[in-house]
Design an enzyme around this catalytic site. Structure first.
Site, PDB file in Angstrom:
ATOM      1  N   HIS A 121       0.738  -0.933  -0.016  1.00  0.00           N
ATOM      2  CA  HIS A 121      -0.270  -0.172  -0.040  1.00  0.00           C
ATOM      3  C   HIS A 121       0.706   1.330  -0.011  1.00  0.00           C
ATOM      4  CE1 HIS A 121      -3.934  -2.202   1.393  1.00  0.00           C
ATOM      5  NE2 HIS A 121      -3.681  -2.273   0.313  1.00  0.00           N
ATOM      6  N   TYR A 135      -9.399   4.681   3.582  1.00  0.00           N
ATOM      7  CA  TYR A 135      -9.839   3.153   3.560  1.00  0.00           C
ATOM      8  C   TYR A 135     -11.555   3.565   3.869  1.00  0.00           C
ATOM      9  CZ  TYR A 135      -5.732   1.022   3.992  1.00  0.00           C
ATOM     10  OH  TYR A 135      -5.112   0.142   4.320  1.00  0.00           O
ATOM     11  N   GLU A 170       0.574   1.444   8.171  1.00  0.00           N
ATOM     12  CA  GLU A 170       1.301   2.115   6.855  1.00  0.00           C
ATOM     13  C   GLU A 170       1.869   3.716   6.956  1.00  0.00           C
ATOM     14  OE1 GLU A 170      -2.525   1.887   4.212  1.00  0.00           O
ATOM     15  OE2 GLU A 170      -2.015   0.089   4.434  1.00  0.00           O
ATOM     16  N   GLN A 228       6.144  -0.641  -8.860  1.00  0.00           N
ATOM     17  CA  GLN A 228       7.145  -1.411  -8.761  1.00  0.00           C
ATOM     18  C   GLN A 228       8.054  -2.265  -9.011  1.00  0.00           C
ATOM     19  OE1 GLN A 228       3.708  -2.084  -7.059  1.00  0.00           O
ATOM     20  NE2 GLN A 228       4.049  -0.365  -6.350  1.00  0.00           N
ATOM     21  N   GLY A 236       3.149  -8.885  -9.116  1.00  0.00           N
ATOM     22  CA  GLY A 236       1.867  -8.314  -9.557  1.00  0.00           C
ATOM     23  C   GLY A 236       1.147  -8.794  -8.109  1.00  0.00           C
ATOM     24  N   PRO A 237       0.431  -8.947  -7.828  1.00  0.00           N
ATOM     25  CA  PRO A 237      -0.954  -9.174  -7.065  1.00  0.00           C
ATOM     26  C   PRO A 237      -0.139 -10.673  -6.332  1.00  0.00           C
ATOM     27  CG  PRO A 237      -1.876  -8.297  -8.339  1.00  0.00           C
ATOM     28  CD  PRO A 237      -0.559  -8.497  -8.570  1.00  0.00           C
TER      29      PRO A 237
END
Ligand SMILES: Cc1cc2nc3c(=O)[nH]c(=O)nc-3n(C[C@H](O)[C@H](O)[C@H](O)COP(=O)(O)OP(=O)(O)OC[C@H]3O[C@@H](n4cnc5c(N)ncnc54)[C@H](O)[C@@H]3O)c2cc1C
Ligand code: HEM
Length: 404
Positions: A85, A95, A137, A207, A396-397
């Site tokens: 995140h 959120y 976070e 990323q 990836g996810p």
């Protein structure tokens, strides 16, 4: 804090949600992007097309609901997702948006079950999970900001070198435009690029694992050109349009996949294709840090033309006694057969290496395409290697490695 009764209410709806499968998250994303189209500038929409991200989010929510009375079980997953995140600059107020669309989705897809009591219990359960993420976070954002050479949010960088490493992979070295130092990262971690360009329908985050050991001044990433249909947006943009002198915004390094060993721990690094980037960073660190135990770097790729960093790895293995390299080419080219820069053909098969790489305390780090990861995982589990010694990253996810 949820009451026992509320936990039971949430958990009693699980069979219904599970039976709806991914339809529920597809509905959720559909309504969220319709009502909050600004989020299209955050999510990678190609992951929505592949269906991977809906599955990841859906599984995370169900898993959390299942373990509401023992969330510690999910600590590792929460850590991974929180790092991910931060690579998208997710903020606390977002959120509320996600929570709103989750509850509306339950209301719309399961109107009979969605009593005020059920929605209230789900709202509280979601709020509890959101608070965990928001807290973690913020810690990650703050620690990057406070680190020497660190920062929060976006920082402008200039490309200072662009080098082709193979037919498909090109390295990009970035230096801060403000001339300051850059924070250290843990080998294995990734950077996030924040990219806006007239050729892109939306702002995009991507990323990229840092592919060299930390040096305090610059960051290197190495990017594979994704030439599928449609062609990958950011990888092709970087390859075709970003040149030395160009500037881009980067978010601080993050990620929960990193080298964590002492000097006497045997290490096996395994990579498939462009999955070599985080492992190369680890290898470079291990070669410079006075590591004493054996390090085996095992790499699989298509052929010699797609073998990035071949000479660098070969020279480390030649010059340092504790570093060993082994390479598979799936289909060597005629020219490869002349040079013989590989050790075996076909897919990765660890069996012949077992005696040299397997010790009771060996730590395994691996990264590559899903099929490669699953093959490596299966082979190591066949050797009864404990999950605590297996560390991996997917480009990836997140997905499980136990499937076929
Ligand atoms: C932690 C992490 C580390 C990573 N490290 C690296 C690294 O070191 N090096 C590296 O090269 N990559 C790395 N990646 C992958 C990288 O972030 C990107 O995902 C990759 O470069 C592809 O991005 P892209 O914008 O080029 O492709 P995208 O535009 O995101 O497309 C990705 C794929 O989706 C397909 N697609 C897009 N739209 C659709 C559609 N409408 N229908 C069907 N299919 C579609 C495309 O054909 C393509 O194959 C990493 C990822 C993560 C999560
Ligand atoms: C409690 C709420 C949430 C849960 C359970 C959750 C869960 C997840 C999971 C499981 C992933 C995949 C992680 C991985 O690949 O390793 C993910 C990624 C992501 N999440 Fe969340 N998330 C939540 C809230 C949010 C919010 C509020 C936002 C912002 C609006 C958001 C944006 C993203 C983005 C952009 C990604 C990356 C998507 C991609 O790779 O395409 N999430 N989240």
């Amino acid at each position: 804090m949820l009451s026992r009764h509320q936990i039971e209410i949430v958990q009693s709806t699980l069979p219904l949600l599970e039976s709806a499968g991914t339809a529920i998250t597809e509905h959720f994303y559909g309504r969220m992007f319709r009502e909050n189209p600004e989020l299209k500038d955050i999510f990678n929409l190609s992951h929505q097309h592949s269906g991977q991200q809906p599955v990841a989010l859906f599984n995370a929510i169900l898993a959390y609901a299942r373990y509401l009375d023992n969330p510690a079980v999910l600590a590792q997953a929460i850590e991974r997702i929180a790092h991910k995140h931060t690579g998208f600059q997710i903020r606390p107020e977002q959120y509320d948006i996600v929570g709103h669309h989750l509850l509306e989705t339950i209301r719309e897809l399961a109107p009979d079950a969605a009593t005020p009591e059920v929605l209230d219990a789900w709202g509280q359960a979601y709020g509890q999970l959101a608070a965990i993420f928001i807290g973690r976070e913020e810690e990650i954002y703050a620690s990057a900001e406070q680190a020497a050479g660190g920062w929060r949010g976006k920082r402008r960088f200039r490309l200072v070198a662009k080098t082709a490493e193979s037919e498909l992979v090109t390295s990009f070295v970035w230096s801060p435009v403000d001339g300051g130092p850059v924070m250290d990262f843990k080998p294995g971690q990734y950077l996030s690029l924040s990219v806006s360009h007239p050729s892109l329908a939306h702002h995009e985050y991507r990323q990229y694992s840092l592919s060299d050991a930390p040096n305090g001044n610059t960051y290197r990433i190495s990017v594979k050109r994704e030439s599928g249909t449609p062609a990958g947006q950011i990888s092709n943009y970087l390859h075709d349009h970003v040149d030395v002198g160009d500037e881009l915004d980067l978010l601080p390094p993050a990620g929960d996949f990193f080298l964590d060993v002492d000097a006497d721990t045997p290490v096996v690094l395994l990579s498939g294709g462009v999955g070599l980037t985080p492992l190369l960073s680890m290898l470079n660190q291990l070669s410079r840090s006075g590591h004493r135990a054996p390090v085996h770097y095992l790499h699989a790729c298509e052929n010699g033309r797609q073998h990035a960093f071949r000479d660098q790895v070969a020279s480390l293995a030649r010059d340092q006694e504790h570093i060993h390299s082994f390479v598979w080419y799936r289909e060597p080219l005629a020219e490869d057969r002349i040079d013989q820069d590989y050790d075996a053909t076909g897919l990765i098969d660890l069996a012949p290496l077992r005696d040299s790489i397997l010790r009771d305390d060996t730590q395994f780090y691996f990264c590559g395409p899903l099929a490669f990861m699953r093959a490596v995982y299966r082979q190591l589990k066949d050797w009864d290697v404990d999950d605590a010694r297996l560390h991996y990253e997917l480009f990836g996810p997140h997905q499980t490695l136990t499937g076929e």
